[in-house]
Design an enzyme around this catalytic site. Structure first.
Site, PDB file in Angstrom:
ATOM      1  N   GLU A   4       0.826  -1.218   0.000  1.00 48.61           N
ATOM      2  CA  GLU A   4       0.000   0.000   0.000  1.00 48.61           C
ATOM      3  C   GLU A   4       0.858   1.265   0.000  1.00 48.61           C
ATOM      4  O   GLU A   4       0.737   2.126   0.870  1.00 48.61           O
ATOM      5  CB  GLU A   4      -0.972  -0.018   1.172  1.00 48.61           C
ATOM      6  CG  GLU A   4      -1.978  -1.156   1.068  1.00 48.61           C
ATOM      7  CD  GLU A   4      -3.056  -1.130   2.147  1.00 48.61           C
ATOM      8  OE1 GLU A   4      -2.944  -0.298   3.062  1.00 48.61           O
ATOM      9  OE2 GLU A   4      -3.991  -1.937   2.069  1.00 48.61           O
ATOM     10  N   GLU A  11      -4.475  -9.033   0.253  1.00 45.96           N
ATOM     11  CA  GLU A  11      -5.321  -8.843   1.433  1.00 45.96           C
ATOM     12  C   GLU A  11      -6.764  -9.050   1.010  1.00 45.96           C
ATOM     13  O   GLU A  11      -7.264  -8.378   0.112  1.00 45.96           O
ATOM     14  CB  GLU A  11      -5.123  -7.453   2.055  1.00 45.96           C
ATOM     15  CG  GLU A  11      -3.759  -7.276   2.701  1.00 45.96           C
ATOM     16  CD  GLU A  11      -3.561  -5.920   3.361  1.00 45.96           C
ATOM     17  OE1 GLU A  11      -4.583  -5.267   3.688  1.00 45.96           O
ATOM     18  OE2 GLU A  11      -2.399  -5.527   3.559  1.00 45.96           O
TER      19      GLU A  11
END
Length: 789
Positions: free
Chosen positions: A416, A491
């Site tokens: 991220e 994720e």
């Protein structure tokens, strides 16, 4: 007869001399014990102030001082409301002339969080800001005969990660004593470029180091030993001239016939035993476990291991272990992986940092696929101020340390990243820089990036395998745009999923259904597999949306993934009620509140309740107090969850799972009465007296009929006597009130978990557990044995 006796004695002495030689060529001494600690920062030369040191606390490693502190709301939810600070460690040790002569001696820290400084006898060895890397310092020039002193400063102020990371020397420490002609730590690199069922080509690169002040001629030989201790094959001895204070890489190859391939179901390991000789004398022996396997990520078929397509059934894990914080003894990780393996999990994403070496050793032995991840952020977050100076060293440390683990199939260079949103090419250039660096030093595994919502395709496209965080819908679209790319879900939400362009669509079609149904998707990693400290909002001190709680108790919600990941037929009953006493966590990662419980308040009488049977069976029959409520096909309902509606009254609900006409699984829940029985179950009654080993005690409150009493919680106290110590008490509720480290805690849904640790003396540990309102305590005896591990 006398000649025979003399010959026998000579042979025995010869064997003993070789064993002594083998033991002494390289010593790896555990350095975890007999440390002193203070949570202060007085800038004193502690190596010269024994009076001050005597006032410090006695601690052993691994040690996390943060977990012992009280909660401070201002510390923030990322760190679990535990404050930052600075601490000092101190250790004395003694060396003889024999240990110092012609030896190189190093100290290896497996992890210090963070901004660490290390001194030996007052000499500053170095500073390392990153808290997850292994750190090795050469002590040799600064050592002396007799007393020596190591001091360590760790500082967590000035920025911490987005999750709980603890504080201090939270992993093992080792003192390495070796010949000056030796293999340096992590100096063996084993690859298997050609693998089939019939043969495997094994390449080994040996780094040979000469720390002496003279040129030497040494020979190197590598020997392959099987998992059961048999010598398989070996290279010829290769002689090499090596200048003083220099090192060289030596490349050799071997062929193994009919190799045992490492796999998830059959994780066979070999050892590469490297021997260094000067003349005819072995001066170093270095052992490197490795596995033989082939794998690839295919744009159409997903993940392929040993020519067999495997769906990665993964979990993201942070490294804390409830009330032990991040100072997790090896048995803590081993127990966690044993439970996850039985559940059906076959892969771990190390979020968002490299784990301990011991954790990866366990993944190798137990058959887990691993994503080894270097960073969360680059030029943002707490690592921003270190990135330019340290990224190369920190990334190289992870790769060189971990490159021989067969479990690792991906190097993740980031999660991220802020740069993923940039319109310019700065992020692309940075990602390319890191990717190419990884390829240059370890080209056998692909590079991964985990992209968040709104990431630019040009950025994530730098990766060899693109990771998507919660973006199954976008991934399906990107697969059509970029058919030559390999994808996985790095994720995955445990229940809801989003639509393309709207990550918060809250669709109840479980994301795993998508991962399961598309062959091109290599697999997915649930965020997170296990509840962890931090990433929380007051009054929560941890993240509550994992499939397992901090006790490693499987939550009722976890039945869906068990039904998908495990071939064993199951049926589980879970009742929805948004008034259940549970921390709900952040919106996107929630589940509907559910529990395997049939105890509700009086005013619920007659209220229609949603009862769910989660199963991998073809059909399920449901009985309410012996009355058949129906038989339904699982295929008629989404998420393998058959929905039933029942008016609440006290009683028994029973589910029976069928495949064809055969009963293959059953589950029932009953209304319980008040708690009258304290039940304790210890996972092992004999553990090692090594000062590290653990026993876990599962604590339950039962009613008079032996039914778990989930709504009559009582305060539990745990006392430890004898050859062990109390190490933690958890109940699975992240809403702790005072501190994580205490021996008194209420049960949660009728359960708790205690942890005790052995001392270094063999004997008995006596654990006494009491429960409020229950007269009879539970007494557990655990034996500690010097030879268990």
């Amino acid at each position: 007869m006398r000649v025979i006796l003399v010959t026998v004695i000579f042979v025995i002495l010869n064997i003993v001399s070789h064993l002594v030689l083998a033991a002494e060529v390289r010593i790896r001494q555990n350095f975890d014990f007999d440390w002193k600690f203070t949570l202060s920062d007085n800038n004193v030369d502690y190596s010269q102030d024994p009076g001050e040191i005597s006032k410090w606390a006695d601690v052993q490693l691994p040690h996390d001082w943060n977990i012992y502190q009280d909660f401070v709301r201002e510390a923030g939810g990322a760190a679990g409301y535990l404050p930052a600070g600075t601490g000092w460690y101190f250790k004395e040790f003694s060396l003889s002339d024999r240990e110092l002569k012609d030896r190189k001696i190093t100290i290896l820290f497996d992890g210090i969080f963070m901004q660490s400084d290390v001194w030996i006898n007052g000499f500053h060895l170095g500073h390392r800001p990153y808290g997850y890397c292994s750190i090795e310092y050469d002590l040799t020039p600064h050592l002396k005969k007799g007393r020596n002193v190591v001091t360590v400063r760790a500082n967590t102020e000035g920025g911490r990660p987005r999750w709980y990371a603890g504080a201090g020397i939270y992993r093992h420490v080792w003192l390495n004593i070796m010949n000056k002609i030796h293999v340096p730590t992590y100096g063996i690199y084993v690859t298997t470029p050609q693998v089939s069922e019939h043969s495997a080509l094994v390449n080994v690169v040996t780094t040979l180091e000469n720390s002496s002040n003279k040129t030497v001629e040494a020979s190197v030989q590598n020997i392959v030993v099987s998992y059961d201790g048999k010598e398989i094959t070996k290279t010829k001895r290769m002689k090499q001239s090596l200048n003083a204070n220099d090192s060289i890489n030596i490349c050799q190859s071997l062929t193994i016939q009919n190799p045992e391939l490492w796999s998830i179901d059959n994780p066979k390991l070999y050892s590469m035993v490297t021997e260094i000789r000067l003349g005819g004398t072995v001066v170093d022996r270095y052992e490197t476990p490795f596995g033989i396997r082939s794998f690839k990520f295919d744009p159409d078929k997903g993940f392929i291991l040993n020519n067999k397509r495997i769906k990665i059934k993964g979990m993201c894990l942070h490294m804390d272990d409830g009330s032990r914080g991040v100072a997790v003894p090896d048995r803590g990780y081993e127990r966690r992986l044993e439970i996850l393996k039985e559940y059906g999990c076959n892969a771990i994403r190390c979020s968002h940092n490299q784990p301990s070496s011991e954790f990866l050793d366990m993944c190798d032995r137990m058959g887990f696929i691993v994503i080894d991840e270097a960073f969360d952020k680059w030029k943002s977050g707490y690592y921003e101020k270190y990135f330019d100076e340290w990224w190369r060293r920190d990334l190289e440390n992870m790769i060189v340390r971990d490159r021989n683990h067969p479990s690792i199939v991906l190097w993740s260079i980031g999660n991220e990243l802020q740069e993923a949103w940039n319109d310019d090419n700065v992020g692309v250039e940075r990602a390319t820089m890191l990717r190419d660096f990884v390829h240059s030093i370890e080209p056998t595994r692909p590079v991964n990036l985990a992209g968040q919502n709104g990431h630019k395709s040009k950025f994530s496209g730098v990766a060899d395998v693109i990771g998507y965080n919660y973006l199954e819908a976008r991934m399906l679209s990107d697969h059509k745009k970029f058919p030559d790319k390999s994808f996985l879900i790095t994720e995955e939400l445990p229940y809801y999923h989003g639509e393309e362009g709207n990550i918060r669509a809250y669709s109840t079609y479980n994301p795993w259904n998508i991962v399961r149904d598309y062959d091109f998707i290599a697999g997915g990693f649930i965020w997170t597999g296990v509840d962890h400290i931090g990433e929380s909002s007051w009054p929560d001190k941890g993240y509550p949306n994992g499939l397992f709680d901090m006790c490693m108790h499987e939550k009722p919600r976890a039945a869906y993934h068990r039904s998908q990941w495990n071939d064993t037929p199951i049926v589980r009953i879970a009742v929805y009620d948004n008034n259940l006493d549970m921390a709900h966590g952040r919106d996107l990662w929630q589940w509907p509140k559910m529990a395997s419980i049939w105890n509700f308040p009086q005013h619920y009488e007659g209220m229609i309740m949603q009862v769910n049977t989660i199963t991998n069976c073809d059909e399920v029959e449901l009985y309410f107090d012996g009355k058949l409520m129906g038989r339904n096909k699982t295929s008629d309902y989404p998420n393998n969850t058959i929905v039933w509606n029942l008016p609440y009254k006290k009683g028994t609900i029973k589910a029976i799972g069928y495949n064809a006409k055969n009963i293959v699984a059953e589950h029932e829940i009953k209304t319980s009465q008040k708690a009258e029985i304290l039940q304790t179950i210890v996972d092992r009654t004999t553990i090692s007296a090594d000062g590290q080993d653990l026993a876990y005690i599962d604590i339950s409150l039962l009613d008079k009929d032996g039914i778990l009493s989930q709504t009559d919680n009582r305060n539990i106290n745990v006392y430890v006597e004898g050859n062990g110590r109390f190490l933690g008490l958890d109940n699975g509720d992240v809403r702790r009130e005072k501190t994580f480290f205490r021996n008194s805690l209420p049960t949660y849904f009728g359960r708790a978990l205690a942890c005790v640790q052995a001392s270094r003396t063999a004997g008995k540990i006596k654990v006494i557990v009491t429960a409020e309102g229950i007269a009879t305590p539970s007494i557990i005896e655990i034996s500690t044995n010097q030879s268990t591990r």
